[in-house]
Structure formats: structure tokens, C-alpha cells
Design a protein around this motif. Structure first.
Motif, short mmCIF file in Angstrom:
data_model
loop_
_atom_site.label_atom_id
_atom_site.label_comp_id
_atom_site.label_asym_id
_atom_site.label_seq_id
_atom_site.Cartn_x
_atom_site.Cartn_y
_atom_site.Cartn_z
N ALA A 157 0.83 -1.21 0.00
CA ALA A 157 0.00 0.00 0.00
C ALA A 157 0.86 1.26 0.00
CB ALA A 157 -0.92 -0.01 1.21
N ARG A 158 1.96 1.23 0.75
CA ARG A 158 2.81 2.43 0.84
C ARG A 158 3.43 2.77 -0.51
NH1 ARG A 158 7.93 4.06 1.23
NH2 ARG A 158 8.74 1.94 0.97
N THR A 159 3.91 1.75 -1.21
CA THR A 159 4.57 2.00 -2.49
C THR A 159 3.59 2.03 -3.66
OG1 THR A 159 5.01 -0.38 -2.75
CG2 THR A 159 6.71 0.96 -1.68
N GLY A 160 2.39 1.58 -3.42
CA GLY A 160 1.38 1.55 -4.48
C GLY A 160 0.29 2.58 -4.27
N ALA A 161 -0.71 2.22 -3.48
CA ALA A 161 -1.88 3.08 -3.31
C ALA A 161 -1.53 4.45 -2.76
CB ALA A 161 -2.89 2.38 -2.38
N VAL A 164 0.03 6.63 -5.54
CA VAL A 164 -0.95 6.97 -6.58
C VAL A 164 -1.91 8.04 -6.08
CG1 VAL A 164 -2.93 6.11 -7.88
CG2 VAL A 164 -0.84 4.77 -7.79
N LEU A 165 -2.40 7.87 -4.88
CA LEU A 165 -3.37 8.82 -4.34
C LEU A 165 -2.73 10.18 -4.06
CD1 LEU A 165 -5.37 6.44 -1.98
CD2 LEU A 165 -5.96 7.20 -4.27
N SER A 166 -1.48 10.18 -3.64
CA SER A 166 -0.77 11.45 -3.46
C SER A 166 -0.64 12.18 -4.79
CB SER A 166 0.61 11.20 -2.86
OG SER A 166 0.52 10.73 -1.53
N ARG A 167 -0.33 11.43 -5.83
CA ARG A 167 -0.22 12.06 -7.16
C ARG A 167 -1.56 12.59 -7.63
NH1 ARG A 167 -1.45 9.92 -11.87
NH2 ARG A 167 -1.34 7.76 -11.12
N LEU A 168 -2.62 11.81 -7.45
CA LEU A 168 -3.95 12.26 -7.87
C LEU A 168 -4.38 13.51 -7.10
CD1 LEU A 168 -5.83 8.85 -8.24
CD2 LEU A 168 -4.85 10.29 -10.06
N ARG A 169 -4.00 13.58 -5.84
CA ARG A 169 -4.30 14.78 -5.05
C ARG A 169 -3.53 15.98 -5.60
NH1 ARG A 169 -2.29 14.28 0.87
NH2 ARG A 169 -0.33 14.34 -0.31
N GLU A 170 -2.26 15.79 -5.89
CA GLU A 170 -1.44 16.89 -6.43
C GLU A 170 -1.95 17.36 -7.78
OE1 GLU A 170 2.45 15.24 -6.52
OE2 GLU A 170 2.66 15.19 -4.32
N GLU A 171 -2.50 16.43 -8.56
CA GLU A 171 -3.03 16.78 -9.89
C GLU A 171 -4.44 17.36 -9.81
OE1 GLU A 171 -2.80 13.09 -11.95
OE2 GLU A 171 -0.63 13.21 -12.31
N GLY A 172 -5.03 17.35 -8.62
CA GLY A 172 -6.38 17.89 -8.46
C GLY A 172 -7.48 16.93 -8.87
N VAL A 173 -7.13 15.66 -9.11
CA VAL A 173 -8.13 14.66 -9.49
C VAL A 173 -9.01 14.31 -8.29
CG1 VAL A 173 -8.47 12.33 -10.37
CG2 VAL A 173 -6.64 13.77 -11.30
N ALA A 192 3.67 8.25 10.95
CA ALA A 192 5.09 8.33 11.29
C ALA A 192 5.98 8.40 10.05
CB ALA A 192 5.48 7.11 12.14
N LEU A 193 5.40 8.19 8.87
CA LEU A 193 6.18 8.24 7.63
C LEU A 193 6.51 9.69 7.26
CD1 LEU A 193 4.16 5.71 5.42
CD2 LEU A 193 6.33 5.26 6.60
N ASP A 194 7.64 9.87 6.61
CA ASP A 194 7.96 11.19 6.07
C ASP A 194 7.11 11.50 4.84
OD1 ASP A 194 9.92 11.68 7.96
OD2 ASP A 194 11.50 10.74 6.77
N GLU A 195 6.85 10.48 4.07
CA GLU A 195 5.97 10.59 2.90
C GLU A 195 5.53 9.18 2.51
OE1 GLU A 195 6.70 9.50 -0.44
OE2 GLU A 195 8.53 8.50 0.26
N PRO A 196 4.44 9.03 1.81
CA PRO A 196 3.43 10.03 1.46
C PRO A 196 2.62 10.45 2.69
CG PRO A 196 3.32 8.08 0.03
CD PRO A 196 4.13 7.71 1.23
N ARG A 197 2.00 11.62 2.61
CA ARG A 197 1.27 12.17 3.75
C ARG A 197 -0.24 12.14 3.51
NH1 ARG A 197 3.69 11.88 8.00
NH2 ARG A 197 2.55 13.64 8.90
N PRO A 198 -0.98 11.45 4.36
CA PRO A 198 -2.44 11.43 4.22
C PRO A 198 -3.07 12.72 4.75
CG PRO A 198 -1.81 10.21 6.16
CD PRO A 198 -0.52 10.62 5.49
#
Length: 336
Positions: A157-161, A164-173, A192-198
Motif C-alpha cells: 500500500a505504501r509503495t502503491g496506493a 498513486v493517491l498522493s499524485r492524484l491529489r497533487e493533480e487535483g483529481v 510516522a512516515l515522512d511521505e506520502p502524507r495522508p
């Protein structure tokens, strides 16, 4: 962007029951329930492919697709892909094994990879009859938290979902993403992760009158420190706090039934409904952006909206705390 900035109100509608959770629900009854939620002014709707193998999404879409898309907020989930082929054996869903026995017969694949995430979103949009989701939750990566599969599932999930969701958020999708789980540990690990950030999380059954101590100890302080909001799912603890018999997706054990009996006695003494106590307790925490009870009958929607606005005397909250039925550190409503 915080969830509080996105959500149109503090009461939403959780659609798991529309997937024929626990029982087969007639289509007209499901439709009437969604329409009742709309008529009562609810504008936040949460769903998932897992709910009846796409059935809840389809039923929700039948109603919402006729409404102006900008007039409501819609969230769904990734982590389960619904296949066209039908299941021939009993599915392995752990504690949720028989939850949707009356749902669609389609086979469900557990997968949190990048490709599965994108496919899941595309399929959800088709079932919902819409062009976009506002919020996407990564669903149930905590199902096997105490098993060997947990860490590999989280890493997938960390390397996949997550990415992907961080990118979709950045793109405004999409506007936001987070975790939709019924255990606190995966959210703590994600925060606790540095990224991605929910942007937030949907926590089901872990901040209710019957179960909230663990969330108070670690998760919610972390969330507040980082400005991450919580949506409370399952505020009635699978129905036991709303007159049902289930707790944690199973028949409630004697100790839970006994505790609910004490809560009911206390609410009756103060002349209030137990639904009002449950909803307003979950909403009292500063991290809570919304609460999303589920329903399968229009009358339940009316009860929920009334419970949200019911006047609960300060004396009730005082008695609730002194009785030891809730944690002494649990925040109470502002008027308590």
C-alpha cells in the motif's frame, strides 16, 4: 487541505448496509434510504467496492447520479478489485467473512498496488455513475495486523496506493486521501512516515462509546499534532448501540451486552436516546471532522439527524464519566 475544509457537515452517511450487510435489502428500500438521507440534508456519502462486491456503490450511484455533482462530497475506497467472474468458494475476509453473504456474487481480489488502485477508482466511478471522487480511503490494510501478511500488505500500500493517491491529489483529481481501517496501528504507522502524507483517516468502530481508549492513548494525539482529521465510522459499534445484536461484525458477547445495558439505563434515566449519546460522544473529540452511521431504512436516517441535534444535559456526561463507562480522558461536548 484538511477534511474539515472539504466536508459539508458533521453528519454523513455510511453505505456499507446498502451492500446487503447482514441481510438482503430490497432495492426499493435501499433507494428510499439514500433519498431520505438526501432529503434530510446529508451531503457526505461514503462507500466502497467491498460493500456487497460493488452493490452499495451501484445503489448509491442510482440516486446521487441524478443530483448536481458539486452539491455533495463522495468518498470511496481502494484495496479490493471486483472481478466479473463469480465466487465459487467461501471468500477469505477474516473477521468480515460473512458480512456481505447477501451481496453480489462477484469475486473480490485484495490488492493495494498502483495498478489495482487506479483500476479500482475507475470501476468505482462507473458503478457510481460519476466523473470523480472527492476522497479516497485505502481500505483494510490492517485486516491482518497481527498476522504474517501485515507488513507486506502495508508495504504494498505504501509503495502503491499511497503514492498513486498522493499524485492524484497533487493533480487535483481528488481532494484528499487517507486510510479507512478498523484498527489504529496502521494509521499510527502511516502518520510516522515522512511521505506520502495522508489528509485524514476513516476509523471504524475504534472511537465509540464502547471502544475508544486505545485511540485516545496514541493515535489521536498524533493526529492532532499533525493536523490530520478523523471521520468516525461505525459509531454504533456494528449496530449494538442502535438496537441491533452485532458488535465487531459478530453477535455481541455477554460482556458487551451487559455494558450496553448499563448505557441504556443511564440514557433512560436522563431521558435521552442512546443514539444521541453515541453520535455526540464520537463528535466531541477535536480531531473528529464527521461521523458516518449506516442505515438501511429511511426511518433510521430520521433518527440519526434527530440524535445529532438532541439536547443532552450536562449531568448525563458527568454520570457517564463517573460511572467509568467512558475514559476519564475522553473529550466531552462543549456544552457538557
Amino acid at each position: 487541505m484538511s477534511l474539515s475544509d472539504i466536508l459539508p457537515g458533521r453528519l454523513g452517511f455510511g453505505t456499507a448496509p446498502l451492500g446487503n450487510m447482514f441481510r438482503a435489502i430490497p432495492g426499493d428500500e435501499a433507494r428510499a434510504t439514500v433519498e431520505a438521507a438526501w432529503d434530510q440534508g446529508i451531503r457526505f456519502y461514503d462507500t466502497a467496492p467491498f460493500y456487497g462486491a460493488g452493490l452499495a456503490e451501484t445503489r448509491l450511484g442510482e440516486v446521487l447520479s441524478a443530483r448536481p455533482r458539486d452539491s455533495y462530497v463522495l468518498s470511496s475506497k481502494v484495496g479490493r478489485v471486483i472481478l466479473d467472474e463469480h465466487e465459487t468458494a467461501a471468500p477469505d475476509f477474516g473477521e468480515k467473512g460473512g458480512l456481505f453473504a447477501h451481496g453480489n456474487p462477484n469475486k473480490i481480489v485484495h490488492e493495494w498496488t498502483a495498478d489495482a488502485t487506479e483500476r479500482s477508482i475507475e470501476d468505482s466511478l462507473k458503478r457510481l455513475g460519476t466523473d470523480r471522487l472527492d476522497i479516497v480511503w485505502v481500505h483494510d490494510i490492517a485486516q491482518d495486523f497481527h498476522g504474517d501478511r501485515w507488513l507486506s500488505t502495508f508495504e504494498q500500500a505504501r509503495t502503491g496506493a499511497f503514492r498513486v493517491l498522493s499524485r492524484l491529489r497533487e493533480e487535483g483529481v481528488i481532494k484528499a486521501w487517507g486510510l479507512g481501517v478498523n484498527k489504529t496501528e496502521p494509521i499510527e504507522l502511516t502518520l510516522a512516515l515522512d511521505e506520502p502524507r495522508p489528509d485524514g483517516f476513516l476509523l471504524a468502530g475504534r472511537y465509540t462509546l464502547l471502544d475508544h481508549t486505545h485511540a485516545l492513548q496514541r493515535l489521536l494525539p498524533m493526529a492532532q499534532e499533525q493536523g490530520v482529521d478523523m471521520v468516525v465510522g461505525g459509531p454504533y459499534s456494528s449496530g449494538i448501540l442502535a438496537g441491533g445484536t452485532h458488535f465487531e461484525y459478530q453477535q455481541a458477547p455477554p460482556e458487551i451486552i451487559e455494558r450496553v445495558g448499563k448505557l441504556k439505563t443511564l440514557t433512560q434515566r436522563h431521558g435521552i436516546s442512546i443514539k444521541a449519546a453515541a453520535l455526540q460522544f464520537s463528535l466531541a473529540h477535536p480531531a473528529t471532522a464527521a461521523v458516518i452511521p449506516g442505515a438501511t431504512r429511511p426511518s433510521r436516517i430520521t433518527e440519526d439527524t434527530a440524535a445529532l441535534n438532541e439536547n443532552i444535559p450536562t449531568a448525563f456526561w458527568t454520570d457517564l464519566r463517573t460511572s467509568g463507562l467512558i475514559s476519564s480522558t475522553a473529550p466531552l461536548p462543549d456544552n457538557a
